[in-house]
Structure formats: C-alpha cells, structure tokens
Design a protein around this motif. Structure first.
Motif, PDB file in Angstrom:
ATOM      1  N   GLU A   2       0.857  -1.220   0.060  1.00  0.00           N
ATOM      2  CA  GLU A   2       0.125  -0.033   0.184  1.00  0.00           C
ATOM      3  C   GLU A   2       0.842   1.456   0.096  1.00  0.00           C
ATOM      4  O   GLU A   2       0.565   2.270  -0.692  1.00  0.00           O
ATOM      5  CB  GLU A   2      -1.089   0.009   1.076  1.00  0.00           C
ATOM      6  N   ASP A   3       2.007   1.000   0.559  1.00  0.00           N
ATOM      7  CA  ASP A   3       2.861   2.385   1.021  1.00  0.00           C
ATOM      8  C   ASP A   3       3.268   2.842  -0.412  1.00  0.00           C
ATOM      9  O   ASP A   3       3.599   4.036  -0.993  1.00  0.00           O
ATOM     10  CB  ASP A   3       4.094   2.293   1.817  1.00  0.00           C
ATOM     11  N   TYR A   6       0.646   4.310  -2.530  1.00  0.00           N
ATOM     12  CA  TYR A   6       0.328   5.649  -1.891  1.00  0.00           C
ATOM     13  C   TYR A   6       1.382   6.847  -2.493  1.00  0.00           C
ATOM     14  O   TYR A   6       1.125   8.043  -2.251  1.00  0.00           O
ATOM     15  CB  TYR A   6       0.441   5.907  -0.456  1.00  0.00           C
ATOM     16  N   THR A   7       2.454   6.269  -3.165  1.00  0.00           N
ATOM     17  CA  THR A   7       3.333   7.289  -3.513  1.00  0.00           C
ATOM     18  C   THR A   7       3.196   7.958  -4.942  1.00  0.00           C
ATOM     19  O   THR A   7       3.815   8.832  -5.361  1.00  0.00           O
ATOM     20  CB  THR A   7       4.651   6.933  -3.696  1.00  0.00           C
ATOM     21  N   VAL A  11      -3.329   8.493  -6.457  1.00  0.00           N
ATOM     22  CA  VAL A  11      -4.074   7.296  -5.491  1.00  0.00           C
ATOM     23  C   VAL A  11      -4.470   8.113  -4.251  1.00  0.00           C
ATOM     24  O   VAL A  11      -3.687   8.629  -3.408  1.00  0.00           O
ATOM     25  CB  VAL A  11      -3.114   6.219  -5.119  1.00  0.00           C
ATOM     26  N   ALA A  12      -5.596   8.119  -3.914  1.00  0.00           N
ATOM     27  CA  ALA A  12      -6.155   8.691  -2.779  1.00  0.00           C
ATOM     28  C   ALA A  12      -6.136   7.819  -1.598  1.00  0.00           C
ATOM     29  O   ALA A  12      -5.989   7.981  -0.327  1.00  0.00           O
ATOM     30  CB  ALA A  12      -7.717   9.284  -3.042  1.00  0.00           C
ATOM     31  N   GLU A  13      -6.705   6.431  -1.919  1.00  0.00           N
ATOM     32  CA  GLU A  13      -6.838   5.287  -0.841  1.00  0.00           C
ATOM     33  C   GLU A  13      -6.233   3.937  -1.732  1.00  0.00           C
ATOM     34  O   GLU A  13      -6.443   3.918  -2.749  1.00  0.00           O
ATOM     35  CB  GLU A  13      -8.031   5.227  -0.227  1.00  0.00           C
ATOM     36  N   ALA A  14      -5.735   3.174  -0.924  1.00  0.00           N
ATOM     37  CA  ALA A  14      -5.257   1.895  -1.536  1.00  0.00           C
ATOM     38  C   ALA A  14      -5.555   0.586  -0.460  1.00  0.00           C
ATOM     39  O   ALA A  14      -5.342   1.042   0.732  1.00  0.00           O
ATOM     40  CB  ALA A  14      -3.993   1.798  -2.028  1.00  0.00           C
ATOM     41  N   VAL A  32      -8.065   0.715  -5.445  1.00  0.00           N
ATOM     42  CA  VAL A  32      -7.627   2.020  -5.319  1.00  0.00           C
ATOM     43  C   VAL A  32      -8.841   2.913  -5.458  1.00  0.00           C
ATOM     44  O   VAL A  32      -9.757   2.668  -6.327  1.00  0.00           O
ATOM     45  CB  VAL A  32      -6.575   2.208  -6.284  1.00  0.00           C
ATOM     46  N   ARG A  35      -7.513   9.334  -7.003  1.00  0.00           N
ATOM     47  CA  ARG A  35      -7.444  10.963  -6.838  1.00  0.00           C
ATOM     48  C   ARG A  35      -7.793  11.657  -8.319  1.00  0.00           C
ATOM     49  O   ARG A  35      -8.155  12.858  -8.455  1.00  0.00           O
ATOM     50  CB  ARG A  35      -6.520  11.448  -6.214  1.00  0.00           C
TER      51      ARG A  35
END
Length: 101
Positions: A2-3, A6-7, A11-14, A32, A35
């Motif tokens: 997930e990290d 997120y980079t 991507v708002a959430e994963a 995902v 965004r």
C-alpha cells in the motif's frame, strides 16, 4: 505494498487483497480510490518500480470508496467479497464459440 501505491499522486486510498485467480490460484490485487486520472497499467508499473516483481499487484481494481469499520480500519474481507469474481479469467471458448463447461 500500500505504501508504494500511496506514493503515486493519483491514489487517494489503497488496499491490497488476494483474489481467486485461475492462473495464480490467488492474485495480489490492489483496490484503489483514484484522486485523478490513472490507469491500471500506470499503477502496476509504478508499484513494480518500487517493489520486487513478486510483490507487485497482478491487477488493480478501482472503487469510489473503501469500506471501513467504526474506527476507520479498511475492511479487506468486504473488499474480497465484493471483488471475488473480478480476479477470475473467463473460461476458454470451445470450437463453436460456446464457453467450455
């Protein structure tokens, strides 16, 4: 994993889950909440740049939001239930074009 997702700026959430797959038995799949404009191929390539190949998602699915419990934890079991059929490939077509049964 997930990290690594997120980079990516889109991507708002994963969340990462395992889904049934005919080839891999279970395939690493990212769900995902985007965004902005992003494709599955973009996110898979992004993850592969940051993770070993075996940890990168085989698929990326998109959702408008991720289910959470009262304390804000992502409910991965609900994601697996919702997308369980999404990881399977359709059966091969027979000689008449009908699906094999």
């Amino acid at each position: 994993m997930e990290d690594a997702l997120y980079t990516h700026p889109a991507v708002a959430e994963a969340a990462v889950i395992g889904l049934p797959d005919e080839r891999w038995i279970e395939a690493v799949t990212a769900v995902v909440v985007p965004r902005g404009e992003v494709t599955e191929a973009d996110l898979v390539a992004h993850a592969r740049q940051r993770l070993p190949a075996f940890k990168a998602p085989k698929r990326v699915l998109f959702a408008p939001e991720l289910p959470r419990n009262a304390s804000g934890k992502i409910l991965k079991r609900e994601l697996r239930d919702r997308f369980a059929g999404a990881g399977r490939r359709p059966p091969a077509s027979g000689p008449t074009g009908d699906t094999a049964r």
